[in-house]
Design an enzyme around this catalytic site. Structure first.
Site, PDB file in Angstrom:
ATOM      1  N   VAL A  88       0.820  -1.214   0.000  1.00  0.00           N
ATOM      2  CA  VAL A  88       0.000   0.000   0.000  1.00  0.00           C
ATOM      3  C   VAL A  88       0.855   1.266   0.000  1.00  0.00           C
ATOM      4  O   VAL A  88       0.324   2.375   0.058  1.00  0.00           O
ATOM      5  CB  VAL A  88      -0.981   0.006   1.200  1.00  0.00           C
ATOM      6  CG1 VAL A  88      -1.987  -1.138   1.063  1.00  0.00           C
ATOM      7  CG2 VAL A  88      -0.248  -0.108   2.536  1.00  0.00           C
ATOM      8  N   ASP A  89       2.177   1.089  -0.083  1.00  0.00           N
ATOM      9  CA  ASP A  89       3.060   2.256  -0.199  1.00  0.00           C
ATOM     10  C   ASP A  89       3.161   2.676  -1.665  1.00  0.00           C
ATOM     11  O   ASP A  89       2.609   2.022  -2.556  1.00  0.00           O
ATOM     12  CB  ASP A  89       4.450   1.935   0.377  1.00  0.00           C
ATOM     13  CG  ASP A  89       5.121   0.757  -0.336  1.00  0.00           C
ATOM     14  OD1 ASP A  89       5.391   0.875  -1.552  1.00  0.00           O
ATOM     15  OD2 ASP A  89       5.374  -0.280   0.304  1.00  0.00           O
ATOM     16  N   HIS A 104      -4.332  -4.003  -2.897  1.00  0.00           N
ATOM     17  CA  HIS A 104      -4.878  -3.830  -1.545  1.00  0.00           C
ATOM     18  C   HIS A 104      -5.036  -2.372  -1.136  1.00  0.00           C
ATOM     19  O   HIS A 104      -5.165  -2.068   0.043  1.00  0.00           O
ATOM     20  CB  HIS A 104      -3.999  -4.583  -0.533  1.00  0.00           C
ATOM     21  CG  HIS A 104      -4.018  -6.066  -0.730  1.00  0.00           C
ATOM     22  ND1 HIS A 104      -3.015  -6.904  -0.292  1.00  0.00           N
ATOM     23  CD2 HIS A 104      -4.926  -6.867  -1.339  1.00  0.00           C
ATOM     24  CE1 HIS A 104      -3.307  -8.165  -0.613  1.00  0.00           C
ATOM     25  NE2 HIS A 104      -4.462  -8.161  -1.256  1.00  0.00           N
ATOM     26  N   THR A 170       6.854 -12.173  -1.476  1.00  0.00           N
ATOM     27  CA  THR A 170       5.514 -12.525  -1.009  1.00  0.00           C
ATOM     28  C   THR A 170       5.513 -13.958  -0.496  1.00  0.00           C
ATOM     29  O   THR A 170       6.205 -14.822  -1.039  1.00  0.00           O
ATOM     30  CB  THR A 170       4.457 -12.348  -2.113  1.00  0.00           C
ATOM     31  OG1 THR A 170       3.198 -12.863  -1.656  1.00  0.00           O
ATOM     32  CG2 THR A 170       4.850 -13.065  -3.400  1.00  0.00           C
ATOM     33  N   SER A 171       4.727 -14.199   0.529  1.00  0.00           N
ATOM     34  CA  SER A 171       4.671 -15.525   1.148  1.00  0.00           C
ATOM     35  C   SER A 171       3.889 -16.521   0.310  1.00  0.00           C
ATOM     36  O   SER A 171       3.912 -17.717   0.595  1.00  0.00           O
ATOM     37  CB  SER A 171       4.005 -15.412   2.523  1.00  0.00           C
ATOM     38  OG  SER A 171       2.658 -14.977   2.378  1.00  0.00           O
TER      39      SER A 171
END
EC number: 2.3.1.286
Length: 227
Positions: A88-89, A104, A170-171
């Site tokens: 979201v940055d 997101h 990312t997981s």
């Protein structure tokens, strides 16, 4: 130009100093994520939630894009690059990337609680009493747990067109974003960059694992893609 699609998660921005709750036993900057990233948390304590995102928004003024972000931006000289990020940055944009889809939401945007299509650019703190043009309270333009991810169909469309797919930091555990890898064309080269990869090279056809951080991994990626 070939189409290069990059999926990025929290590990992309970690080296810029932005923390992720998945690094801290379910806590995000000391808060249970359900307190600050769910509709129920907002209903229970809207002031806490607004203050939390105000602090995150202020934090953006204290951090900068890292070399990983800049490496991805540099690929636009060689590929038609599309970035689909869970972050979201705005560090991809600040590094120079011109085509970024935020799954997101974004910290520097707010939206109406009445009409989700009323979205505003926002730099200052958001407080109770800040209202949209229709008179309803504004909230962070963030997709919270339990909410739909309206940009997923667009992300699927982007991934389906990829000639090369890159996944960074990312997981591969947060859905629906984690399922995007399944929409790329058969035989598409896939590069997965993460210091602790959650998948292995046998998981997908044409998958190359680069076991490194975003900065180190994208430097290696550049050598593979452009020499």
């Amino acid at each position: 130009m070939k189409k290069l699609v990059v999926l990025t998660g929290a590990g992309m921005s970690a080296e810029s100093g932005i923390k992720t709750f998945r690094d801290a036993d379910g806590l995000w900057e000391g808060h249970d994520v359900m307190e600050v990233a769910s509709p129920e948390g907002y209903r229970r304590n809207p002031e806490l939630v607004l203050d939390f995102y105000n602090q995150r928004r202020r934090q953006l003024n204290e951090v900068s894009s890292n070399e990983g972000h800049k490496n991805l931006a540099s690929l636009e000289k060689h590929y038609e690059v599309a970035i689909v990020t869970q972050n979201v940055d705005d560090l991809h944009e600040r590094a120079g990337s011109s085509n970024v889809l935020h799954l997101h939401g974004q910290l520097r945007k707010v939206r109406s609680t009445y009409d989700p299509n009323l979205i505003y650019h926002w730099e200052k703190d958001l407080v109770l009493g800040d209202k949209c043009e229709k008179g309803s309270q504004l909230r962070p333009h963030i997709v919270w747990f339990g909410e739909d991810v309206p940009k997923i169909p667009k992300a699927v469309e982007i991934v389906e067109q990829a000639d090369v797919l890159v996944i960074i930091g990312t997981s591969m555990q947060v859905y629906p974003a984690a399922g995007l890898i399944d929409f790329c064309k058969p035989n598409t080269p896939i590069y997965f960059i993460d210091p602790k990869p959650s998948i292995y090279e046998g998981s997908y056809r044409n998958l190359t694992i680069i076991e490194d951080t975003a900065v180190g991994g994208t430097s290696k990626l550049l050598k593979k893609l452009i020499g």
